[in-house]
Write a protein that holds these residues in place. Sequence first.
Motif, PDB file in Angstrom:
ATOM      1  N   LEU A 110     -84.039   5.404   1.197  1.00 37.47           N
ATOM      2  CA  LEU A 110     -82.823   5.532   0.391  1.00 37.47           C
ATOM      3  C   LEU A 110     -82.421   4.202  -0.233  1.00 37.47           C
ATOM      4  O   LEU A 110     -81.867   4.152  -1.322  1.00 37.47           O
ATOM      5  N   SER A 111     -82.698   3.121   0.488  1.00 34.50           N
ATOM      6  CA  SER A 111     -82.332   1.799  -0.001  1.00 34.50           C
ATOM      7  C   SER A 111     -83.349   0.791   0.513  1.00 34.50           C
ATOM      8  O   SER A 111     -83.754   0.887   1.666  1.00 34.50           O
ATOM      9  N   PRO A 112     -83.808  -0.126  -0.299  1.00 33.72           N
ATOM     10  CA  PRO A 112     -83.454  -0.319  -1.696  1.00 33.72           C
ATOM     11  C   PRO A 112     -84.066   0.779  -2.558  1.00 33.72           C
ATOM     12  O   PRO A 112     -85.100   1.350  -2.206  1.00 33.72           O
ATOM     13  N   SER A 113     -83.421   1.067  -3.661  1.00 36.12           N
ATOM     14  CA  SER A 113     -83.937   2.097  -4.564  1.00 36.12           C
ATOM     15  C   SER A 113     -85.048   1.515  -5.422  1.00 36.12           C
ATOM     16  O   SER A 113     -85.176   0.294  -5.554  1.00 36.12           O
ATOM     17  N   SER A 114     -85.834   2.387  -5.997  1.00 41.77           N
ATOM     18  CA  SER A 114     -86.940   1.955  -6.840  1.00 41.77           C
ATOM     19  C   SER A 114     -86.407   1.117  -7.998  1.00 41.77           C
ATOM     20  O   SER A 114     -85.440   1.486  -8.647  1.00 41.77           O
ATOM     21  N   THR A 132     -87.661   9.298   3.850  1.00 41.40           N
ATOM     22  CA  THR A 132     -87.353   8.838   2.503  1.00 41.40           C
ATOM     23  C   THR A 132     -86.690   7.471   2.570  1.00 41.40           C
ATOM     24  O   THR A 132     -85.805   7.258   3.397  1.00 41.40           O
ATOM     25  N   TYR A 158     -79.918   9.010   8.953  1.00 41.66           N
ATOM     26  CA  TYR A 158     -80.661   7.817   8.548  1.00 41.66           C
ATOM     27  C   TYR A 158     -80.473   6.701   9.555  1.00 41.66           C
ATOM     28  O   TYR A 158     -79.619   6.761  10.436  1.00 41.66           O
ATOM     29  N   ASP A 185     -94.008   6.690   2.693  1.00 46.09           N
ATOM     30  CA  ASP A 185     -93.152   6.662   1.514  1.00 46.09           C
ATOM     31  C   ASP A 185     -93.153   5.230   1.006  1.00 46.09           C
ATOM     32  O   ASP A 185     -93.464   4.290   1.755  1.00 46.09           O
ATOM     33  N   GLN A 196     -82.876   1.391   4.263  1.00 42.71           N
ATOM     34  CA  GLN A 196     -82.261   2.594   4.822  1.00 42.71           C
ATOM     35  C   GLN A 196     -83.276   3.727   4.752  1.00 42.71           C
ATOM     36  O   GLN A 196     -83.700   4.133   3.676  1.00 42.71           O
ATOM     37  N   SER A 200     -85.103  -1.892  -7.639  1.00 39.86           N
ATOM     38  CA  SER A 200     -84.134  -2.883  -7.158  1.00 39.86           C
ATOM     39  C   SER A 200     -84.766  -4.270  -7.133  1.00 39.86           C
ATOM     40  O   SER A 200     -85.971  -4.417  -6.965  1.00 39.86           O
ATOM     41  N   VAL A 229     -91.383   2.478  -2.329  1.00 45.43           N
ATOM     42  CA  VAL A 229     -90.615   2.227  -3.541  1.00 45.43           C
ATOM     43  C   VAL A 229     -91.113   0.924  -4.142  1.00 45.43           C
ATOM     44  O   VAL A 229     -91.496  -0.001  -3.421  1.00 45.43           O
TER      45      VAL A 229
END
Length: 159
Positions: free
Chosen positions: A23-27, A21, A96, A133, A40, A29, A135
């Motif tokens: 985690l950063s950057p989030s969708s 997954t 992570y 995955d 991340q 961003s 984002v």
Amino acid sequence: MKSILILLSIFFLTVHSQTITVLSPSSGSEITPGQDVTVQLAFGNSLTGVEHVSAVIAMINCAGAPCPIDASDSLGIPLFAGNYTPQYHEQNLPPYENFTVTVPGTLAAGTNMLTVAHFMLVGASAVPVLQFDNVTVSTPPSASSTRRETLIRGRTVYV
């Protein structure tokens, strides 16, 4: 025959509950072309033995068109390719690893997609599994692509 189907379904559910997954950057961003960004990547707790082999982080330049639904056909511009070894850092987060990558300077303004491919071996028989995955991120127009008003010899010129 029934027991084989049950065993296969348990294996299928176990593999698919263990996913990488971003985690950063989030969708959603905002990332700036030419700048560094920390990506991340987390991997949930595993009841089955997992050997992480590698990860690829890339960027799909959507160039004003709709981004693809996922990155299983093309990852885009590779930003990182190498070992992936997630570790526990905080009690409230899964294991992570952070990667610092440079956002391509040629990235189009608008919505673009950060993609990840993860290769791992699962279970005692080392079943190979490839996961994806992604984002979507927002990219502002670069300073060189915005129109600026400049006064040259008494005339207003847009550059």
